[in-house]
Design a protein around this motif. Structure first.
Motif, mmCIF file in Angstrom:
data_model
loop_
_atom_site.group_PDB
_atom_site.id
_atom_site.type_symbol
_atom_site.label_atom_id
_atom_site.label_comp_id
_atom_site.label_asym_id
_atom_site.label_seq_id
_atom_site.Cartn_x
_atom_site.Cartn_y
_atom_site.Cartn_z
ATOM 1 N N VAL A 262 0.861 -1.179 0.000
ATOM 2 C CA VAL A 262 0.000 0.000 0.000
ATOM 3 C C VAL A 262 0.900 1.233 0.000
ATOM 4 O O VAL A 262 2.060 1.167 0.430
ATOM 5 N N GLY A 263 0.382 2.346 -0.495
ATOM 6 C CA GLY A 263 1.202 3.552 -0.531
ATOM 7 C C GLY A 263 0.395 4.753 -0.959
ATOM 8 O O GLY A 263 -0.847 4.738 -0.981
ATOM 9 N N GLY B 294 -1.146 12.348 -3.912
ATOM 10 C CA GLY B 294 -1.520 12.369 -2.504
ATOM 11 C C GLY B 294 -2.573 11.357 -2.109
ATOM 12 O O GLY B 294 -2.874 11.198 -0.915
ATOM 13 N N THR B 295 -3.150 10.650 -3.079
ATOM 14 C CA THR B 295 -4.197 9.674 -2.787
ATOM 15 C C THR B 295 -3.600 8.400 -2.194
ATOM 16 O O THR B 295 -2.684 7.818 -2.776
ATOM 17 N N PRO B 296 -4.104 7.919 -1.049
ATOM 18 C CA PRO B 296 -3.645 6.638 -0.503
ATOM 19 C C PRO B 296 -4.290 5.480 -1.267
ATOM 20 O O PRO B 296 -5.496 5.510 -1.531
ATOM 21 N N VAL B 297 -3.490 4.480 -1.618
ATOM 22 C CA VAL B 297 -3.994 3.393 -2.457
ATOM 23 C C VAL B 297 -3.498 2.043 -1.970
ATOM 24 O O VAL B 297 -2.424 1.918 -1.379
ATOM 25 N N ALA B 298 -4.299 1.023 -2.234
ATOM 26 C CA ALA B 298 -3.867 -0.370 -2.155
ATOM 27 C C ALA B 298 -3.612 -0.839 -3.581
ATOM 28 O O ALA B 298 -4.057 -0.206 -4.554
ATOM 29 N N LEU C 116 -8.134 4.101 -1.161
ATOM 30 C CA LEU C 116 -8.616 3.641 0.141
ATOM 31 C C LEU C 116 -9.894 4.387 0.524
ATOM 32 O O LEU C 116 -10.007 5.600 0.307
ATOM 33 N N PRO C 117 -10.856 3.679 1.109
ATOM 34 C CA PRO C 117 -12.071 4.356 1.597
ATOM 35 C C PRO C 117 -11.721 5.364 2.687
ATOM 36 O O PRO C 117 -10.711 5.231 3.381
ATOM 37 N N ALA C 118 -12.557 6.350 2.836
ATOM 38 C CA ALA C 118 -12.356 7.364 3.872
ATOM 39 C C ALA C 118 -12.253 6.698 5.242
ATOM 40 O O ALA C 118 -13.036 5.797 5.570
ATOM 41 N N GLY C 119 -11.282 7.135 6.027
ATOM 42 C CA GLY C 119 -11.126 6.616 7.379
ATOM 43 C C GLY C 119 -10.225 5.406 7.494
ATOM 44 O O GLY C 119 -9.884 4.992 8.610
ATOM 45 N N LEU C 120 -9.825 4.804 6.356
ATOM 46 C CA LEU C 120 -8.943 3.635 6.397
ATOM 47 C C LEU C 120 -7.509 4.102 6.167
ATOM 48 O O LEU C 120 -7.184 4.664 5.116
#
Length: 344
Positions: free
Chosen positions: A69-70, A85-89, A144-148
């Protein structure tokens, strides 16, 4: 990207190094991802200890890693995929058909020519993602969904393997399930079964540490793998074999009720393997394979985000990527570790 790009590279059998690489050069449909966490998988360990994972043999140095993930460091030039800047799996598979080889189009995980990050199944090898910065096709990225958090999503890929395995078992609600082998995948299977409403979950393993983790995740009973009679007495509706050992498969066949289903998710070594086929025949058992996953990672991320899938007890160790050799050594010892994470 002025930082050093450190990568965990298998150069051959017993030759694992942390190398400094140049910054990646992305294709137009690729984003540059700054990796936050990477989970060490059994295949990574096999490339290190054997120079091969099954029939996938290292022919040249290869970056390991597919459980990552990053955060998007640079968006794709073609405009596809998430913004900077988006967090992703990461979904590490690239399905690819082979002319003349049939498979259901609805099950892309069975496409015979598929590649997977950090795999030597093809040559040139498919480089993995255990690096500070990697360029990945945007189709692999899942926002990633909000809050994860990134840490909370670190097990999304192996949890998807477990989710797929449980789906291969059919409707498990209200049913008894025997899980043989409670390493990281087996433990994740237990977590998914708990969420899916299994009435009882019996976990089997050789070591107490994974059995303790199994209990924390919701296993209602645990049995040492050496207690053959106790396993046979379980008579579960469903057995899920996660050990990747023919003895584990034998335990699953013995421990499932007549007319039951055995899901085989643990990957046994290539070639012929001994199996209790006569019992499978006379008890009318269903032996079902389970390989990787299709798109279950989207459901997994949603379940991690809403808290209905609990996986925290599975991570037992975390190391900086620069300490990869120590991390791999700990991950190799199933008696003391669950999932081991590398932090980039």
């Amino acid at each position: 990207m002025n930082e050093t790009n450190l990568a965990v590279v298998a150069h051959g059998k017993d030759d694992l190094r942390v190398d400094e690489l140049a910054a990646p050069t992305p294709a137009p449909d690729e984003a540059v991802i700054r990796i936050a966490y990477g989970g060490i998988c059994g295949s990574d360990l096999h490339y290190w200890t054997h120079g091969a994972a099954g029939e996938s043999i290292l022919r040249e140095p290869m970056i390991l890693g597919h459980e990552v993930v990053g955060t998007v460091q640079a968006a794709a030039a073609d405009g596809s995929g998430p913004a900077v800047g988006t967090p992703v799996a990461v979904h590490p598979a690239t399905p690819k058909p082979v002319e003349g080889v049939r498979y259901p189009e609805s099950r892309p995980n069975l496409a015979p020519g598929s590649t997977y990050l950090g795999s030597a199944a093809h040559h040139p090898h498919t480089e993995g993602a255990f690096a500070t910065f990697v360029a990945l096709p945007t189709r692999m990225l899942r926002t990633l969904p909000a809050g994860l958090s990134l840490r909370g999503a670190a097990l999304a890929e192996p949890a998807s393997v477990a989710w797929h395995a449980v789906s291969r078992a059919g409707d498990v609600a209200g049913k008894s399930v025997l899980v043989v082998g409670t390493g990281p995948i087996g433990a994740l299977v237990i977590a998914v079964l708990k969420r899916a409403g299994a009435s009882s979950i019996t976990a089997v393993d050789l070591h107490e540490t994974p059995l303790r983790i199994a209990r924390e995740l919701g296993a209602t009973d645990t049995i040492l793998a050496t207690e053959v009679d106790a396993i046979a007495a379980v008579q579960a509706d469903i057995a899920i074999e996660s050990s990747g050992n023919y003895r584990g498969l034998a335990s699953a066949v013995r421990g499932v009720a007549r007319g039951g289903r055995v899901v085989m998710v643990g990957l046994l070594p290539s070639g012929e393997q001994p199996a209790l086929i006569s019992l499978a025949i006379t008890r009318e058992l269903e032996l079902v394979g389970s390989f990787r996953f299709a798109d279950e990672i989207d459901d997994v991320l949603a379940a991690l985000a809403d808290g209905t899938l609990t996986v925290d007890p599975i991570v037992t160790h975390e190391f900086a990527a620069s300490e990869a050799l120590e991390a791999f050594s700990v991950a190799l010892d199933a008696s003391v570790s669950g999932k081991v994470l590398l932090r980039f």
